[in-house]
Scaffold this active site. Structure first.
Site, short mmCIF file in Angstrom:
data_model
loop_
_atom_site.label_atom_id
_atom_site.label_comp_id
_atom_site.label_asym_id
_atom_site.label_seq_id
_atom_site.Cartn_x
_atom_site.Cartn_y
_atom_site.Cartn_z
N HIS A 219 -14.14 -15.56 9.73
CA HIS A 219 -14.38 -14.43 8.84
C HIS A 219 -14.61 -14.83 7.38
CE1 HIS A 219 -10.22 -15.09 7.69
NE2 HIS A 219 -10.46 -14.35 6.62
C1 UD1 Z 1 -9.70 -10.01 3.94
C2 UD1 Z 1 -8.93 -10.93 3.00
C3 UD1 Z 1 -8.69 -12.28 3.67
C4 UD1 Z 1 -8.05 -12.10 5.02
C5 UD1 Z 1 -8.90 -11.17 5.87
C6 UD1 Z 1 -8.29 -10.96 7.24
C7 UD1 Z 1 -9.28 -10.60 0.57
C8 UD1 Z 1 -9.90 -11.19 -0.63
N1 UD1 Z 1 -9.62 -11.19 1.76
O1 UD1 Z 1 -11.02 -10.50 4.09
O2 UD1 Z 1 -7.85 -13.06 2.86
O3 UD1 Z 1 -7.92 -13.37 5.67
O4 UD1 Z 1 -9.03 -9.93 5.18
O5 UD1 Z 1 -8.96 -10.02 7.99
O6 UD1 Z 1 -8.52 -9.66 0.47
N2 UD1 Z 1 -14.33 -3.92 7.40
C9 UD1 Z 1 -14.39 -3.03 8.45
N3 UD1 Z 1 -13.23 -2.49 8.89
C10 UD1 Z 1 -12.04 -2.79 8.33
C11 UD1 Z 1 -12.00 -3.70 7.28
C12 UD1 Z 1 -13.15 -4.28 6.83
O7 UD1 Z 1 -15.44 -2.75 8.98
O8 UD1 Z 1 -11.01 -2.24 8.77
C13 UD1 Z 1 -15.58 -4.53 6.92
C14 UD1 Z 1 -15.79 -4.21 5.44
O9 UD1 Z 1 -16.58 -3.09 5.29
C15 UD1 Z 1 -16.44 -5.48 4.90
C16 UD1 Z 1 -15.99 -6.56 5.86
O10 UD1 Z 1 -15.44 -5.95 6.99
O11 UD1 Z 1 -17.83 -5.40 4.95
C17 UD1 Z 1 -14.99 -7.49 5.22
O12 UD1 Z 1 -13.86 -6.80 4.72
P1 UD1 Z 1 -13.19 -7.21 3.32
O13 UD1 Z 1 -12.19 -6.21 2.97
O14 UD1 Z 1 -14.27 -7.52 2.34
O15 UD1 Z 1 -12.43 -8.56 3.49
P2 UD1 Z 1 -12.19 -9.57 4.69
O16 UD1 Z 1 -13.37 -10.46 4.88
O17 UD1 Z 1 -11.66 -8.81 5.89
#
Ligand code: UD1
Length: 379
Positions: A219
């Protein structure tokens, strides 16, 4: 008051809340606790599922921040949290790990003159391009109490000039959860986990027996946000890893989005030896990890669990903030970065390795109790 936001926070806050309840059941000096959820992770499979299976009481306050750029997530969390702190006036704000809630929580707490404690302090990857490293640095500069998971973290903090009284070596709170939950995980059947979570329900599932499958999770922006890098990893998994063993891949929303954007989704959906799963619950992933031949991951938490379970682990990063999990420090993991030559070399070498569970000091399942003890006796 403690703040959580994203998936890896939930396994770390569960034991803390349990330790507060235990303390309250035997002490006159009761702790009143409020749980704040920023809402960074909002899908049921990324959040509510963990509350349910780890018996975390529902959050008292939801900030509903959702997805966004880093500035948006940190900024909106600060604005919302400031109101909550002003209303409830907590004695302490507790932050866990390295997600955006940690950065937002630290700044807001200290501007409101609230004591701040950071659980999982002192980890350093040395890579300031990682958003998590920025969050760690901010938190550890500001926190009044720094609860460290290992002695290398103590040294990192001392080198940065942190005064020793602020540093409390308490062990790894993730392992409290592992200890508390492993008996539940053991009761699950791997075949059921796969059939209940598989993305393509018509896919034929190969035989999954102990030590005959690989777990993959990815991820990190450094692996999945760059088309060139992500493609190379995908081709290696497809052409080599999945030729040897079935690959079980619980896919993170960020990775899935990128695969679709880069046109790589179709490369992997049709393959019979790559099993794409929805994000798994804690018990489900723990169960699969326990008997995996190898774990390929860029997750910090999995590196730690692999060490305690003794499962050989290739960490697809160039650095780690958790060196204690590396083989050279007695752990189970080896850093392979995202260069396919390097990944290949270690992959074939690691296939012939035995399992060697290890426990760094104080990874004993009692970290949360030590934290509560320090907080209650502070000052
Ligand atoms: C975050 C954390 C990371 C952790 C990871 C575990 C930070 C800086 N990073 O990264 O340290 O290891 O979580 O999962 O806080 N999304 C969904 N559904 C959700 C959550 C996210 O679809 O429930 C999508 C979002 O729209 C986004 C992507 O997934 O496009 C990434 O989510 P984001 O919150 O940016 O951070 P992570 O990469 O999950």
């Amino acid at each position: 008051m403690s703040v959580v936001g994203a998936r890896p926070n939930f396994m770390k806050i569960a034991p803390f809340i349990r330790a507060i309840e235990k303390h309250n059941s035997i002490s006159d000096k009761k702790i009143e606790h409020l749980l704040v959820h920023t809402g960074q992770h909002y899908d049921v499979r990324m959040s509510q599922k963990f509350f349910d299976e780890l018996n975390i009481p529902p959050a008292d306050i939801h900030l509903e921040i959702g997805s966004g750029t880093h500035a948006e997530q940190v900024g909106y969390t600060m604005i919302a949290l400031e109101k909550v702190i002003r209303e409830h006036k907590p004695d302490w704000l507790i932050i866990v790990g390295d997600v955006n809630a940690v950065c937002a929580g630290s700044i807001t707490a200290k501007k409101e003159h609230v004591n701040l404690a950071h659980i999982e302090a002192g980890l350093r990857s040395g890579d300031i391009t990682m958003p998590e490293e920025v969050n760690r640095l901010v938190a550890d500069r500001l926190a009044d109490l720094l609860f460290t998971p290992d002695k290398i973290s103590n040294e990192n903090l001392l080198k940065e000039g942190v005064s020793p009284e602020r540093i409390k070596f308490v062990g790894n709170i993730m392992i409290d959860t592992l200890e508390n939950e492993i008996h539940k995980a053991k009761k699950l059947n791997p075949a059921d986990i796969i059939s209940e979570n598989i993305l393509f329900t018509e896919q034929e599932i190969p035989d999954i027996t102990p030590l005959n499958y690989i777990i993959l999770t990815l991820h990190r922006p450094s692996n999945v946000d760059d088309k060139e890098i992500f493609s190379q990893i995908i081709y290696f998994i497809k052409n080599e890893v999945s030729e040897k063993y079935p690959v079980i891949w619980p896919i993170h929303p960020r990775a899935r989005k990128r695969l679709e954007e880069f046109g790589l989704w179709n490369e992997i959906v049709a393959l019979k030896n790559i099993l794409l799963l929805h994000p798994l619950g804690y018990h489900e992933l723990l169960r699969l990890n326990m008997e995996a031949k190898m774990i390929l991951t860029d997750s910090g938490g999995l590196q730690e669990e692999a060490t305690v379970l003794g499962v050989p682990c290739l960490t697809l990063r160039w650095n780690t903030e958790r060196p204690v999990t590396l083989k050279k420090y007695g752990g189970a993991s080896v850093l392979v970065g995202n260069n396919v030559e390097r990944i290949r070399e270690e992959f074939y070498k690691t296939l012939s390795e035995d399992r060697k569970p290890t426990r760094p000091e104080l990874w004993d399942g009692h970290t949360a109790e030590r934290i509560v003890d320090v907080l209650v006796n502070y000052g």
